[in-house]
Design a protein around this motif. Sequence first.
Motif, PDB file in Angstrom:
ATOM      1  N   LEU A   1       0.822  -1.211   0.000  1.00  0.00           N
ATOM      2  CA  LEU A   1       0.000   0.000   0.000  1.00  0.00           C
ATOM      3  C   LEU A   1       0.858   1.264   0.000  1.00  0.00           C
ATOM      4  O   LEU A   1       0.511   2.264  -0.636  1.00  0.00           O
ATOM      5  N   ARG A   2       1.984   1.235   0.720  1.00  0.00           N
ATOM      6  CA  ARG A   2       2.894   2.388   0.693  1.00  0.00           C
ATOM      7  C   ARG A   2       3.452   2.609  -0.708  1.00  0.00           C
ATOM      8  O   ARG A   2       3.630   3.749  -1.149  1.00  0.00           O
TER       9      ARG A   2
ATOM     10  N   PRO B   1      -1.346   9.432  -8.258  1.00  0.00           N
ATOM     11  CA  PRO B   1      -2.551   9.218  -7.458  1.00  0.00           C
ATOM     12  C   PRO B   1      -3.757   8.665  -8.222  1.00  0.00           C
ATOM     13  O   PRO B   1      -4.415   7.754  -7.724  1.00  0.00           O
TER      14      PRO B   1
ATOM     15  N   TYR C   1       1.958   1.886  -3.556  1.00  0.00           N
ATOM     16  CA  TYR C   1       0.900   2.534  -4.333  1.00  0.00           C
ATOM     17  C   TYR C   1       0.847   4.028  -4.023  1.00  0.00           C
ATOM     18  O   TYR C   1       0.687   4.861  -4.919  1.00  0.00           O
ATOM     19  N   ARG C   2       0.989   4.352  -2.752  1.00  0.00           N
ATOM     20  CA  ARG C   2       0.843   5.748  -2.334  1.00  0.00           C
ATOM     21  C   ARG C   2       1.990   6.637  -2.793  1.00  0.00           C
ATOM     22  O   ARG C   2       1.770   7.769  -3.238  1.00  0.00           O
TER      23      ARG C   2
ATOM     24  N   ALA D   1      -3.119   5.004  -8.719  1.00  0.00           N
ATOM     25  CA  ALA D   1      -3.088   4.315  -7.419  1.00  0.00           C
ATOM     26  C   ALA D   1      -4.502   4.127  -6.880  1.00  0.00           C
ATOM     27  O   ALA D   1      -4.846   3.078  -6.339  1.00  0.00           O
TER      28      ALA D   1
END
Length: 205
Positions: free
Chosen positions: A193-194, A202, A196-197, A205
């Motif tokens: 998840l990090r 954005p 993706y962030r 993601a």
Amino acid sequence: EWVIAQLGTRHDDRDAERALAAATTSADYFLTRVQAIDALSQFGTPGAQQALLAALSDTSAQVRAAAARGLADFPGPEVQAAVRRVWDRDTSYDARGAALSSLVVLDSAGAHGLIETGLHTPSYRDAIANAALGAVARSNDTTMLGEVDGAFGRLQIAPFVLAAMGGRGSERALQLLDHHVYDPNRGLRQQALRAYRFAMAPPMA
């Protein structure tokens, strides 16, 4: 530092080149030598090349690493052989990692095997394996995605490499990263998840 930065903008000035070459090999403070190398590597001249080659023998590992990185922009058999010696023999993991990064550029035919070797070479703080992952990301070599995924959970930047390559259009990279979002291991889910962030635009993601 300011003087070196100014000299580094004068790519057509041979006096600036000579001053940076002198700082590369003879400045008292090792960080000054590193800064001079970073500036000189942008000149692309025979004089700059020779100064960077000389810096590969510096007593400071940080200077040798900077020189190995800078020589990526100087293709040719002499440079390739010198950087290969750093990869094969240097006592510093950081210098060897920098040499690996440059060799991937200088020796494209051998890049795949070199990256595979780097990914499985133990080193302090994974300096060499992380350099190999960085080389995969820069080259956008999708044939290495299985190796990158295999490093997930072992090398902290592996998720970010998958995210970066997915963001450039690799469906396979996105599939591999998405799989880790549902991993039973909470830590691995968080890593995915990090990535993706922080490593993907954005909207995607």
